[in-house]
Design a protein around this motif. Sequence first.
Motif, PDB file in Angstrom:
ATOM      1  N   THR A  53      25.065  -1.825   4.258  1.00 28.19           N
ATOM      2  CA  THR A  53      24.201  -2.043   3.102  1.00 28.19           C
ATOM      3  C   THR A  53      22.817  -2.362   3.638  1.00 28.19           C
ATOM      4  N   LEU A  54      21.879  -1.437   3.440  1.00 26.13           N
ATOM      5  CA  LEU A  54      20.549  -1.567   4.021  1.00 26.13           C
ATOM      6  C   LEU A  54      19.472  -1.528   2.940  1.00 26.13           C
ATOM      7  N   SER A  55      18.320  -2.160   3.269  1.00 24.59           N
ATOM      8  CA  SER A  55      17.180  -2.199   2.355  1.00 24.59           C
ATOM      9  C   SER A  55      15.924  -1.729   3.081  1.00 24.59           C
ATOM     10  N   PRO A  56      15.436  -0.536   2.800  1.00 25.48           N
ATOM     11  CA  PRO A  56      14.179  -0.100   3.416  1.00 25.48           C
ATOM     12  C   PRO A  56      12.991  -0.774   2.728  1.00 25.48           C
ATOM     13  N   ASP A  57      11.833  -0.719   3.361  1.00 25.74           N
ATOM     14  CA  ASP A  57      10.643  -1.310   2.754  1.00 25.74           C
ATOM     15  C   ASP A  57      10.187  -0.508   1.543  1.00 25.74           C
ATOM     16  N   ALA A  58      10.407   0.792   1.569  1.00 27.26           N
ATOM     17  CA  ALA A  58      10.127   1.648   0.419  1.00 27.26           C
ATOM     18  C   ALA A  58      11.104   2.809   0.455  1.00 27.26           C
ATOM     19  N   SER A  59      11.473   3.301  -0.720  1.00 29.31           N
ATOM     20  CA  SER A  59      12.422   4.416  -0.767  1.00 29.31           C
ATOM     21  C   SER A  59      12.197   5.228  -2.033  1.00 29.31           C
ATOM     22  N   TRP A  60      12.638   6.469  -1.952  1.00 25.55           N
ATOM     23  CA  TRP A  60      12.566   7.384  -3.094  1.00 25.55           C
ATOM     24  C   TRP A  60      13.835   8.211  -3.129  1.00 25.55           C
ATOM     25  N   PHE A  61      14.341   8.446  -4.339  1.00 23.20           N
ATOM     26  CA  PHE A  61      15.480   9.353  -4.508  1.00 23.20           C
ATOM     27  C   PHE A  61      15.270  10.192  -5.758  1.00 23.20           C
ATOM     28  N   SER A  62      15.866  11.347  -5.762  1.00 21.10           N
ATOM     29  CA  SER A  62      15.674  12.327  -6.828  1.00 21.10           C
ATOM     30  C   SER A  62      16.460  11.946  -8.079  1.00 21.10           C
ATOM     31  N   HIS A  63      16.133  12.616  -9.169  1.00 21.93           N
ATOM     32  CA  HIS A  63      16.895  12.406 -10.409  1.00 21.93           C
ATOM     33  C   HIS A  63      18.361  12.797 -10.216  1.00 21.93           C
ATOM     34  N   ALA A  64      18.598  13.819  -9.392  1.00 18.51           N
ATOM     35  CA  ALA A  64      19.982  14.250  -9.150  1.00 18.51           C
ATOM     36  C   ALA A  64      20.777  13.145  -8.454  1.00 18.51           C
ATOM     37  N   THR A  65      20.147  12.457  -7.509  1.00 19.77           N
ATOM     38  CA  THR A  65      20.826  11.339  -6.842  1.00 19.77           C
ATOM     39  C   THR A  65      21.071  10.201  -7.821  1.00 19.77           C
ATOM     40  N   TRP A  66      20.087   9.879  -8.634  1.00 16.69           N
ATOM     41  CA  TRP A  66      20.234   8.818  -9.635  1.00 16.69           C
ATOM     42  C   TRP A  66      21.363   9.151 -10.615  1.00 16.69           C
ATOM     43  N   GLU A  88       0.824  -1.206   0.000  1.00 21.66           N
ATOM     44  CA  GLU A  88       0.000   0.000   0.000  1.00 21.66           C
ATOM     45  C   GLU A  88       0.864   1.264   0.000  1.00 21.66           C
ATOM     46  N   VAL A  89       1.914   1.251   0.831  1.00 21.10           N
ATOM     47  CA  VAL A  89       2.823   2.389   0.873  1.00 21.10           C
ATOM     48  C   VAL A  89       3.475   2.598  -0.497  1.00 21.10           C
ATOM     49  N   LEU A  90       3.940   1.516  -1.085  1.00 24.71           N
ATOM     50  CA  LEU A  90       4.591   1.603  -2.395  1.00 24.71           C
ATOM     51  C   LEU A  90       3.620   2.100  -3.465  1.00 24.71           C
ATOM     52  N   PHE A  91       2.379   1.625  -3.392  1.00 27.92           N
ATOM     53  CA  PHE A  91       1.373   2.054  -4.367  1.00 27.92           C
ATOM     54  C   PHE A  91       1.170   3.560  -4.308  1.00 27.92           C
ATOM     55  N   GLN A  92       0.984   4.082  -3.103  1.00 27.78           N
ATOM     56  CA  GLN A  92       0.751   5.515  -2.967  1.00 27.78           C
ATOM     57  C   GLN A  92       1.971   6.331  -3.382  1.00 27.78           C
ATOM     58  N   LEU A  93       3.149   5.858  -2.988  1.00 28.98           N
ATOM     59  CA  LEU A  93       4.380   6.573  -3.346  1.00 28.98           C
ATOM     60  C   LEU A  93       4.622   6.538  -4.849  1.00 28.98           C
ATOM     61  N   THR A  94       4.380   5.384  -5.461  1.00 28.37           N
ATOM     62  CA  THR A  94       4.579   5.239  -6.909  1.00 28.37           C
ATOM     63  C   THR A  94       3.587   6.090  -7.688  1.00 28.37           C
ATOM     64  N   LEU A  95       2.338   6.122  -7.213  1.00 27.75           N
ATOM     65  CA  LEU A  95       1.321   6.928  -7.894  1.00 27.75           C
ATOM     66  C   LEU A  95       1.697   8.408  -7.861  1.00 27.75           C
ATOM     67  N   TRP A  96       2.148   8.883  -6.692  1.00 28.80           N
ATOM     68  CA  TRP A  96       2.599  10.277  -6.590  1.00 28.80           C
ATOM     69  C   TRP A  96       3.770  10.535  -7.532  1.00 28.80           C
TER      70      TRP A  96
END
Length: 202
Positions: A94-107, A63-71
């Motif tokens: 080396t860590l893995s969160p349940d959901a994450s977002w990063f900007s185009h600048a970070t990518w 659900e969290v991923l769905f809302q974040l992805t839709l935004w």
Amino acid sequence: MSNRPAISEEAIVLRGPLVTRFSDEEFFQFCQDNRDLRVERTSDHEIIFMSPAGSLSSKHNNEVLFQLTLWNKHTRLGEVRESSAAYVLPDKATLSPDASWFSHATWARVPVSERNKFLPVCPEFVVEVKSPSDRTTTLQAKMEQWLNNGAQLGFLLDCETETAWVYRPGRPAEEIRGYDQELSGEAVLPGFRLDMRPLRAE
């Protein structure tokens, strides 16, 4: 405060020179060879095997991923990743969160040759969803570790008790009770609001 991450008492930890000498590339290959396992690595390069999430935890993650992805689909401001993505942080964990977002600048800072591996950056936004095998204090320490490595905003969600914590750099975590409301993405995720009503305890 030590930058050594907290380790859940329920987790299995591999220690010793055989595993702590793994290079980032060797650890990545180790994870590829053990795809059915949830694996992270501490800043001391100890390997942590974590319990799988339960069914409700998986539902809440989705659900969290769905809302974040839709935004993100509407704003096109960056990239969203789910729990199989891992980040090699400045403190060498080396860590893995349940959901994450990063900007185009970070990518853009990630070399093309590294983009299908564990990313050598810290996401600006992370979400951790407590599963039945997690301890709240362990996840709280992990959230602080995300901030110490560069995250700008984080949500820790305990859906069973309908409690959330909002993490921001340089400030105490804000505790929020009750899932009849929304969490703001603030300046990090402009316009994003996580509706917590679908995450209520069942």
